[in-house]
Design a protein around this motif. Structure first.
Motif: not given
Ligand code: AKB
Ligand code: NAD
Length: 321
Positions: A76-79, A115-118, A140-142, A167-171, A180-184, A276-278
């Motif tokens: 389950i993604l960040s947002a 993993s993730s940049i989160a 919680v995701y991070g 650690r994937y960035p936003g794809i 349901g992520g922040t990079t959507d 909060s992310w890089p």
């Molecule tokens: C998200 O935004 O939650 C994902 C991620 C960067 O892990 N796309």
């Protein structure tokens, strides 16, 4: 030597649907078992329903299909995770622990954990965030991804599991919608633009985040998994960089192809997560250990996205008429 037999969890998701296809082209349809908690929209090969919290069923599928490798994507993604924190923790953590336990019990050859940049939080250097930066995630995701990386390291050290992680960035990709992520926003914006509609962005114009185009993300995943074991110097998660941009920059790039496109900014709760992310990532370790190089920048990605989405929406119009 055993023949590779792959099981993918979360195979219907944004990455899973593309990765499943790429692995099937590489290894053959029958050698890649797609699984997800919901049925697939199109049938392209072997598929089984699997809730990653159901360890018994997962074990039975591993035995039945003689699985040797697992790509454990379901999460389950960040947002969405911030809407249901307990659920996100359960799915992300118990799901991973099930994968690690099964990898040990069933002598799985290789396990992939995204993993993730989160994993990073507000305390890191935001530009070119280093591999070994402190992990103090705010979602919680991070937290689940940072803990997950530690569990992967632990199972590697303690049980010799060959676990590999990025650690994937936003794809960004045209094939499916993000989950349901922040990079959507960086996917949604192209769909709106190509359909001739204005876009309402939930991040502010200058919010720069690390991103990567889908073909690069898939290539990185397969390259990492196929690299010789002695090249994998890190058993937590490799920093991975593609490009960095903000909503204003992607808008300008889209307007080069679609001049009338407009964006309105209405930041919501996802702004604090993004803040909060890089802004950019130092991926030297991935480059040095197993030869990673990104292929796409914002310009090339935008051209390719618009080209594919135009075809997709034109086909839909033809099919409806
Ligand atoms: C998200 O935004 O939650 C994902 C991620 C960067 O892990 N796309
Ligand atoms: P997604 O949300 O598009 O897909 C996740 C899939 O998992 C969905 O098909 C969903 O049905 C499935 N799923 C959810 N709960 C499940 C359960 N209990 N059992 C089985 N399946 C379940 O996600 P994605 O973007 O494809 O991401 C895949 C992985 O990559 C995730 O672990 C994610 O954290 C990670 N990741 C993604 C991105 C990105 O930008 N897409 C960036 C960094 C990391």
């Amino acid at each position: 030597m055993r023949k590779d037999q792959i099981l993918i969890t979360g195979a219907n998701g944004q990455i899973g649907s593309v990765l499943t296809q790429s692995l099937r082209e590489r290894y053959g349809n029958a050698r890649v078992l797609a699984t997800d908690i919901r049925p697939p929209q199109h049938d392209t090969g072997p598929f089984e329903l699997l809730d990653i919290l159901d360890r018994q069923r997962w074990a039975a599928l591993i035995d039945r299909y003689r699985v040797t490798q697992i790509y454990h994507l379901a999460a389950i993604l960040s947002a969405n995770g911030e809407q249901r924190p307990q659920k996100a923790w359960e799915v992300n953590m118990t799901g991973l622990l099930n994968a690690l336990e099964l990898a040990r019990d069933r002598a799985i050859d290789k396990l992939f954990f995204p993993s993730s940049i989160a994993v990073f939080g507000p305390e890191v250097t935001k530009e070119q965030t280093p591999q070994e930066a402190v992990l103090n995630p705010t979602t919680v995701y991070g937290i689940s991804k940072a803990a997950g990386e530690n569990w992967c390291y632990y199972y590697h050290q303690r049980h010799g599991i060959d676990v590999r992680s990025l650690r994937y960035p936003g794809i960004v990709g045209y094939q499916g919608m993000p989950g349901g992520g922040t990079t959507d926003y960086a996917v949604d914006i192209y769909h709106r633009a190509v359909q001739g509609q204005p876009f309402r962005c939930f991040l502010s114009a200058r919010t720069t985040l690390p991103m990567i185009y889908m073909p690069d993300a898939i290539r990185a995943t397969i390259d990492l998994m196929e690299a010789p074991r002695n090249r994998i110097g890190l058993r937590s998660g490799y920093n991975l960089a593609g490009m960095s941009f903000n909503p204003a920059e992607i808008t300008r790039e889209i307007q080069r192809h679609i001049p009338g496109f407009t964006v309105e900014y209405q930041p919501d709760f996802r702004q604090a997560i993004a803040d909060s992310w890089p802004r950019s990532i130092d991926d030297r370790a991935a480059r040095e250990h197993w030869g990673w190089r990104a292929g796409y920048n914002l310009g090339r990605m935008t051209e390719d996205m618009i080209d594919h989405l135009r075809k997709k929406y034109q086909n839909e119009v033809v099919q409806q008429s």
